[in-house]
Write a protein that holds these residues in place. Structure first.
Motif, PDB file in Angstrom:
ATOM      1  N   GLU A   1       0.822  -1.214   0.000  1.00  0.00           N
ATOM      2  CA  GLU A   1       0.000   0.000   0.000  1.00  0.00           C
ATOM      3  C   GLU A   1       0.849   1.253   0.000  1.00  0.00           C
ATOM      4  N   SER A   2       2.024   1.204   0.634  1.00  0.00           N
ATOM      5  CA  SER A   2       2.896   2.387   0.675  1.00  0.00           C
ATOM      6  C   SER A   2       3.404   2.747  -0.720  1.00  0.00           C
ATOM      7  N   ASP A   3       3.383   1.769  -1.635  1.00  0.00           N
ATOM      8  CA  ASP A   3       3.786   2.018  -3.025  1.00  0.00           C
ATOM      9  C   ASP A   3       2.577   2.128  -3.958  1.00  0.00           C
ATOM     10  N   GLY A   4       1.368   2.198  -3.379  1.00  0.00           N
ATOM     11  CA  GLY A   4       0.164   2.356  -4.183  1.00  0.00           C
ATOM     12  C   GLY A   4      -0.424   1.056  -4.706  1.00  0.00           C
ATOM     13  N   GLY A   5      -0.032  -0.061  -4.110  1.00  0.00           N
ATOM     14  CA  GLY A   5      -0.536  -1.360  -4.557  1.00  0.00           C
ATOM     15  C   GLY A   5      -1.308  -2.073  -3.465  1.00  0.00           C
ATOM     16  N   ASN A   6      -1.688  -3.304  -3.771  1.00  0.00           N
ATOM     17  CA  ASN A   6      -2.398  -4.139  -2.806  1.00  0.00           C
ATOM     18  C   ASN A   6      -2.323  -5.579  -3.307  1.00  0.00           C
ATOM     19  N   ILE A   7      -2.894  -6.504  -2.527  1.00  0.00           N
ATOM     20  CA  ILE A   7      -2.911  -7.913  -2.905  1.00  0.00           C
ATOM     21  C   ILE A   7      -4.181  -8.547  -2.364  1.00  0.00           C
ATOM     22  N   SER A   8      -4.761  -9.463  -3.144  1.00  0.00           N
ATOM     23  CA  SER A   8      -5.964 -10.185  -2.720  1.00  0.00           C
ATOM     24  C   SER A   8      -5.732 -11.682  -2.869  1.00  0.00           C
ATOM     25  N   LEU A   9      -6.272 -12.437  -1.935  1.00  0.00           N
ATOM     26  CA  LEU A   9      -6.240 -13.893  -2.027  1.00  0.00           C
ATOM     27  C   LEU A   9      -7.347 -14.337  -2.974  1.00  0.00           C
ATOM     28  N   ILE A  10      -6.992 -15.090  -4.002  1.00  0.00           N
ATOM     29  CA  ILE A  10      -7.971 -15.614  -4.955  1.00  0.00           C
ATOM     30  C   ILE A  10      -8.400 -17.018  -4.525  1.00  0.00           C
ATOM     31  N   SER A  11      -7.414 -17.905  -4.314  1.00  0.00           N
ATOM     32  CA  SER A  11      -7.747 -19.269  -3.911  1.00  0.00           C
ATOM     33  C   SER A  11      -6.521 -19.982  -3.365  1.00  0.00           C
ATOM     34  N   ILE A  12      -6.780 -21.122  -2.736  1.00  0.00           N
ATOM     35  CA  ILE A  12      -5.718 -22.026  -2.296  1.00  0.00           C
ATOM     36  C   ILE A  12      -6.050 -23.390  -2.907  1.00  0.00           C
ATOM     37  N   GLU A  13      -5.162 -23.877  -3.749  1.00  0.00           N
ATOM     38  CA  GLU A  13      -5.391 -25.137  -4.473  1.00  0.00           C
ATOM     39  C   GLU A  13      -4.691 -26.284  -3.758  1.00  0.00           C
ATOM     40  N   ASP A  14      -5.413 -27.336  -3.453  1.00  0.00           N
ATOM     41  CA  ASP A  14      -4.856 -28.563  -2.862  1.00  0.00           C
ATOM     42  C   ASP A  14      -4.040 -28.301  -1.593  1.00  0.00           C
ATOM     43  N   ASP A  15      -4.337 -27.227  -0.878  1.00  0.00           N
ATOM     44  CA  ASP A  15      -3.596 -26.831   0.335  1.00  0.00           C
ATOM     45  C   ASP A  15      -2.095 -26.681   0.079  1.00  0.00           C
ATOM     46  N   LYS A  16      -1.705 -26.401  -1.187  1.00  0.00           N
ATOM     47  CA  LYS A  16      -0.283 -26.278  -1.517  1.00  0.00           C
ATOM     48  C   LYS A  16       0.048 -25.056  -2.353  1.00  0.00           C
ATOM     49  N   ILE A  17      -0.898 -24.616  -3.196  1.00  0.00           N
ATOM     50  CA  ILE A  17      -0.627 -23.508  -4.120  1.00  0.00           C
ATOM     51  C   ILE A  17      -1.588 -22.360  -3.829  1.00  0.00           C
ATOM     52  N   VAL A  18      -1.012 -21.200  -3.552  1.00  0.00           N
ATOM     53  CA  VAL A  18      -1.807 -20.014  -3.259  1.00  0.00           C
ATOM     54  C   VAL A  18      -1.863 -19.156  -4.518  1.00  0.00           C
ATOM     55  N   LYS A  19      -3.080 -18.762  -4.887  1.00  0.00           N
ATOM     56  CA  LYS A  19      -3.260 -17.855  -6.024  1.00  0.00           C
ATOM     57  C   LYS A  19      -3.695 -16.502  -5.480  1.00  0.00           C
ATOM     58  N   VAL A  20      -2.935 -15.482  -5.857  1.00  0.00           N
ATOM     59  CA  VAL A  20      -3.214 -14.116  -5.409  1.00  0.00           C
ATOM     60  C   VAL A  20      -3.354 -13.221  -6.632  1.00  0.00           C
ATOM     61  N   GLN A  21      -3.857 -12.021  -6.391  1.00  0.00           N
ATOM     62  CA  GLN A  21      -3.919 -11.021  -7.457  1.00  0.00           C
ATOM     63  C   GLN A  21      -3.299  -9.742  -6.935  1.00  0.00           C
ATOM     64  N   LEU A  22      -2.218  -9.319  -7.594  1.00  0.00           N
ATOM     65  CA  LEU A  22      -1.614  -8.033  -7.270  1.00  0.00           C
ATOM     66  C   LEU A  22      -2.488  -6.948  -7.870  1.00  0.00           C
ATOM     67  N   GLU A  23      -2.619  -5.837  -7.153  1.00  0.00           N
ATOM     68  CA  GLU A  23      -3.534  -4.777  -7.557  1.00  0.00           C
ATOM     69  C   GLU A  23      -2.845  -3.427  -7.538  1.00  0.00           C
ATOM     70  N   GLY A  24      -3.497  -2.457  -8.154  1.00  0.00           N
ATOM     71  CA  GLY A  24      -2.996  -1.079  -8.137  1.00  0.00           C
ATOM     72  C   GLY A  24      -1.650  -0.954  -8.822  1.00  0.00           C
TER      73      GLY A  24
END
Length: 79
Positions: free
Chosen positions: A22-45
Motif C-alpha cells: 500500500e505504501s507504493d500504491g498497490g495491494n494484494i488479494s487472495l484468490i484461492s488455495i489449491e490442494d492446500d499447496k498452491i496459493v493464487k493471489v492477485q496483485l492490484e494497483g
C-alpha cells in the motif's frame, strides 16, 4: 492444519505484507488455495505494472506466506 486454518494463516501473512504494498500504491488479494499447496493471489494497483512484482511475489509474499503456512509450495499471481 485444516483448510480453514490454512486460509486464516495465509490471510494473516497477506495482512503483514499489505502495508508495504500500500505504501507504493498497490495491494494484494487472495484468490484461492489449491490442494492446500498452491496459493493464487492477485496483485492490484501500482503492483500490476511494476517491473519488480515477480521479485516481490517470490521474495516477499511467498516467503511470508510460508512463514505462516509452511506446507505452501508456491504462490502464483493471477492477472
Amino acid at each position: 492444519m485444516t483448510s480453514e486454518e490454512l486460509k486464516i494463516n495465509v490471510e494473516k501473512a497477506l495482512d503483514e505484507i499489505r502495508p508495504f504494498l500500500e505504501s507504493d500504491g498497490g495491494n494484494i488479494s487472495l484468490i484461492s488455495i489449491e490442494d492446500d499447496k498452491i496459493v493464487k493471489v492477485q496483485l492490484e494497483g501500482a503492483c500490476v505494472g511494476c517491473s519488480v512484482n515477480q521479485m516481490t511475489l517470490k521474495s516477499g509474499v511467498e516467503m511470508t506466506i510460508k512463514k505462516y503456512a509452511p506446507q505452501i509450495e508456491e504462490v502464483l499471481n493471477i492477472e
